[in-house]
Design an enzyme around this catalytic site. Structure first.
Site, PDB file in Angstrom:
ATOM      1  CB  VAL A 129      -0.968   0.004   1.207  1.00 45.80           C
ATOM      2  CG1 VAL A 129      -1.745   1.306   1.254  1.00 45.80           C
ATOM      3  CG2 VAL A 129      -1.929  -1.180   1.139  1.00 45.80           C
ATOM      4  NE  ARG A 165     -10.337   0.551   7.905  1.00 47.19           N
ATOM      5  CZ  ARG A 165      -9.825  -0.618   7.543  1.00 47.19           C
ATOM      6  NH1 ARG A 165     -10.394  -1.747   7.915  1.00 47.19           N
ATOM      7  NH2 ARG A 165      -8.751  -0.664   6.775  1.00 47.19           N
ATOM      8  CB  CYS A 176      -9.057  -3.619   0.282  1.00 47.38           C
ATOM      9  SG  CYS A 176      -8.593  -5.083   1.213  1.00 47.38           S
ATOM     10  CD  GLN A 195     -11.310 -10.143   0.561  1.00 44.68           C
ATOM     11  OE1 GLN A 195     -12.336 -10.216   1.202  1.00 44.68           O
ATOM     12  NE2 GLN A 195     -10.209  -9.623   1.061  1.00 44.68           N
ATOM     13  CE  LYS A 255      -9.952  -5.739   9.819  1.00 43.17           C
ATOM     14  NZ  LYS A 255      -8.696  -6.016   9.144  1.00 43.17           N
ATOM     15  CG  HIS A 307     -10.248  -7.416  -2.835  1.00 38.54           C
ATOM     16  ND1 HIS A 307      -9.128  -8.144  -3.186  1.00 38.54           N
ATOM     17  CD2 HIS A 307      -9.980  -6.880  -1.617  1.00 38.54           C
ATOM     18  CE1 HIS A 307      -8.223  -8.055  -2.213  1.00 38.54           C
ATOM     19  NE2 HIS A 307      -8.716  -7.289  -1.253  1.00 38.54           N
TER      20      HIS A 307
HETATM   21  N1  NAP Z   1      -3.015  -4.744   0.931  1.00 41.10           N
HETATM   22  C1  NAP Z   1      -4.239  -4.249   0.817  1.00 41.10           C
HETATM   23  O1  NAP Z   1      -4.967  -4.527  -0.164  1.00 41.10           O
HETATM   24  C2  NAP Z   1      -4.797  -3.309   1.864  1.00 41.10           C
HETATM   25  C3  NAP Z   1      -5.956  -2.634   1.572  1.00 41.10           C
HETATM   26  C4  NAP Z   1      -6.510  -1.779   2.521  1.00 41.10           C
HETATM   27  C5  NAP Z   1      -5.883  -1.612   3.727  1.00 41.10           C
HETATM   28  N2  NAP Z   1      -4.735  -2.275   4.002  1.00 41.10           N
HETATM   29  C6  NAP Z   1      -4.074  -2.007   5.288  1.00 41.10           C
HETATM   30  O2  NAP Z   1      -2.964  -1.161   5.030  1.00 41.10           O
HETATM   31  C7  NAP Z   1      -1.900  -1.449   5.935  1.00 41.10           C
HETATM   32  C8  NAP Z   1      -0.652  -1.831   5.130  1.00 41.10           C
HETATM   33  O3  NAP Z   1      -0.928  -2.989   4.369  1.00 41.10           O
HETATM   34  P1  NAP Z   1       0.073  -3.599   3.298  1.00 41.10           P
HETATM   35  O4  NAP Z   1      -0.731  -4.574   2.550  1.00 41.10           O
HETATM   36  O5  NAP Z   1       0.803  -2.518   2.567  1.00 41.10           O
HETATM   37  O6  NAP Z   1       1.121  -4.388   4.256  1.00 41.10           O
HETATM   38  P2  NAP Z   1       2.678  -4.718   4.021  1.00 41.10           P
HETATM   39  O7  NAP Z   1       2.978  -4.886   2.581  1.00 41.10           O
HETATM   40  O8  NAP Z   1       2.953  -5.847   4.950  1.00 41.10           O
HETATM   41  O9  NAP Z   1       3.418  -3.407   4.560  1.00 41.10           O
HETATM   42  C9  NAP Z   1       3.501  -3.107   5.937  1.00 41.10           C
HETATM   43  C10 NAP Z   1       4.340  -1.871   6.148  1.00 41.10           C
HETATM   44  O10 NAP Z   1       4.372  -1.593   7.542  1.00 41.10           O
HETATM   45  C11 NAP Z   1       5.735  -1.473   7.945  1.00 41.10           C
HETATM   46  N3  NAP Z   1       5.945  -1.935   9.322  1.00 41.10           N
HETATM   47  C12 NAP Z   1       5.836  -3.204   9.793  1.00 41.10           C
HETATM   48  N4  NAP Z   1       6.155  -3.234  11.120  1.00 41.10           N
HETATM   49  C13 NAP Z   1       6.461  -1.961  11.457  1.00 41.10           C
HETATM   50  C14 NAP Z   1       6.885  -1.343  12.679  1.00 41.10           C
HETATM   51  N5  NAP Z   1       7.037  -2.048  13.807  1.00 41.10           N
HETATM   52  N6  NAP Z   1       7.111  -0.011  12.672  1.00 41.10           N
HETATM   53  C15 NAP Z   1       6.952   0.719  11.552  1.00 41.10           C
HETATM   54  N7  NAP Z   1       6.572   0.183  10.362  1.00 41.10           N
HETATM   55  C16 NAP Z   1       6.327  -1.133  10.323  1.00 41.10           C
HETATM   56  C17 NAP Z   1       6.521  -2.345   6.989  1.00 41.10           C
HETATM   57  O11 NAP Z   1       7.872  -1.930   7.000  1.00 41.10           O
HETATM   58  P3  NAP Z   1       9.095  -2.970   6.859  1.00 41.10           P
HETATM   59  O12 NAP Z   1       9.170  -3.323   5.396  1.00 41.10           O
HETATM   60  O13 NAP Z   1      10.257  -2.179   7.298  1.00 41.10           O
HETATM   61  O14 NAP Z   1       8.773  -4.139   7.725  1.00 41.10           O
HETATM   62  C18 NAP Z   1       5.787  -2.027   5.677  1.00 41.10           C
HETATM   63  O15 NAP Z   1       6.246  -0.815   5.164  1.00 41.10           O
HETATM   64  C19 NAP Z   1      -2.420  -2.552   6.865  1.00 41.10           C
HETATM   65  O16 NAP Z   1      -2.985  -1.972   8.010  1.00 41.10           O
HETATM   66  C20 NAP Z   1      -3.510  -3.218   6.015  1.00 41.10           C
HETATM   67  O17 NAP Z   1      -4.479  -3.878   6.792  1.00 41.10           O
HETATM   68  C21 NAP Z   1      -4.157  -3.126   3.082  1.00 41.10           C
END
Ligand code: NAP
Length: 368
Positions: free
Chosen positions: A31, A128, A165, A191, A220, A257
């Site tokens: 994201v 949320r 999402c 999804q 959710k 999705h």
């Molecule tokens: N993927 C989707 O379709 C989607 C859609 C809507 C909402 N979301 C929400 O958006 C958020 C991000 O999702 P994502 O899919 O992008 O996940 P992701 O690919 O796993 O990315 C997570 C991010 O958070 C960082 N992070 C992890 N642990 C951390 C810590 N202790 N301190 C600071 N940063 C940390 C990671 O950094 P590092 O690389 O350094 O670990 C990475 O940049 C989540 O809350 C998810 O539920 C996701």
């Protein structure tokens, strides 16, 4: 005396063209990188800071693993990761953050940012369901933005969230029929893998497979949809009284999705009426002209085998709004039950694009 007004006009024009400094939190994730893609060349916002986990501190953004076809935008490539510290963001004059943090990390940090006067546009689920936090989808509930104003009475920054999402795409697909008084909504989602972030689901678990469980997702969808379609009061939302049932399933697609839904409404409607409602659905004036707003939020597919993730996930125009429209198909009616299928880009409309549009609206409404 002659120079004074000219001077004032020049300063005013400069102020108007100055971009607001923002930070992307979770910038290494899927994201986070869609945020960077959407914010490259953005007319209102510029990325002044990026953050992720501690291990990234000091690392050059351009050196991380890319998750978009375009890679890290060159204009941000030389930024270096800052520690997750609101005082560092404040020193960099960051006015707003786009958060793509895991929910447990977002819970502390987003509140700290808001307390520091830095506004938060979040994809995390942490806030949320808080009474005074909107789940904003401008086409549906731009009036819920008033909750952000209520928050500003208690602290200098506000938190505005995106829906999950899956909820986002299905909520937008329901908008043309929301006024028919929905009694019951039954959905099943299909999804994409990218919805689980990076690295997400193990390849051996998902390749050629379907997993009928996504932790927490069904609850959710139920709670968020009712809030999204709820009535805004000054500092809270009265949730819609729909009965909502959801099955959420992970499949082996990469992006997008798909949701199939049955919607029970008060009174029977004809297929012609239903098709007219969808065909006539237009972009609301509140978002017209915003850079990330799709000209047509809903694209109606007439082919019996559309929408499909492989063909329709990037729906939406102009170019800056690619992936921001929701595709809708298989419109059918049986008495007072309407059936349809929707498809939305989980990383654009369902995540980063949704947040950027919310920030554009907040700026237009003079909240930034
Ligand atoms: N993927 C989707 O379709 C989607 C859609 C809507 C909402 N979301 C929400 O958006 C958020 C991000 O999702 P994502 O899919 O992008 O996940 P992701 O690919 O796993 O990315 C997570 C991010 O958070 C960082 N992070 C992890 N642990 C951390 C810590 N202790 N301190 C600071 N940063 C940390 C990671 O950094 P590092 O690389 O350094 O670990 C990475 O940049 C989540 O809350 C998810 O539920 C996701």
């Amino acid at each position: 005396l002659y120079f004074l007004p000219c001077h004032f006009i020049i300063l005013w024009k400069a102020r108007k063209t100055m971009k607001l400094k923002c930070a992307v939190l979770g910038a290494t994730g899927v994201v986070g990188q869609y945020f960077l893609k959407l914010l490259a060349g953005h007319p209102f916002f510029t990325v002044a800071a990026v953050c992720a986990s501690d291990a990234r501190n000091g690392q050059r953004l351009g050196d991380i693993r890319p998750h978009t076809a375009e890679g890290i935008p060159p204009e941000f490539a030389d930024l270096r990761f800052d520690a997750m510290d609101v005082s560092i963001l404040a020193k960099k004059e960051v006015k707003l953050v786009f958060s793509a943090l895991p929910a447990d990390i977002a819970k502390d940090f987003e509140k700290q940012a808001a307390m520091q006067g830095i506004h938060v546009f979040s994809n995390a689920s942490s806030y949320r369901m808080d009474a005074d936090v909107p789940i904003l989808i401008p086409e549906i509930n731009h009036d819920h933005l008033q909750l952000a104003k209520a928050q500003l009475k208690c602290r200098p920054g506000f938190i505005i969230t995106n829906a999950n999402c899956t909820s986002t795409g299905l909520a937008l697909a329901l908008l043309p029929i929301a006024s028919m008084h929905i009694k019951k909504l039954i959905i099943a989602s299909y999804q994409a893998i990218s919805g689980a972030g990076y690295p997400g689901v193990a390849a051996l678990d998902i390749s050629g497979n379907v997993i009928p469980h996504i932790e927490g997702e069904e609850a959710k969808v139920r709670k968020e949809c009712a809030k999204i379609f709820g009535r805004a009061q000054t500092d809270h939302i009265i949730a819609a009284d729909w009965q909502i049932y959801a099955h959420c399933v992970r499949g082996p697609t990469l992006y997008g999705h798909l949701v199939s839904m049955h919607v029970e409404v008060d009174n029977p409607c004809s297929l012609e009426e239903l098709r007219r409602l969808y065909a006539n659905f237009a972009q609301p004036k509140e978002i017209a002209g915003l850079p990330t707003a799709p000209d047509k939020p809903l694209i109606v597919r007439k082919e019996p085998n559309r929408p499909q993730p492989a063909l329709d996930v990037w729906a939406g125009s102009p170019a800056q709004a690619a992936g921001m429209a929701v595709s809708v198909g298989k419109l059918e009616v049986e008495g007072n039950v309407i059936r349809l299928v929707s498809l939305s880009h989980n990383l654009v409309r369902g995540a980063a694009g949704g947040s950027v549009l919310n920030a554009e609206l907040a700026l237009r409404e003079k909240l930034l």
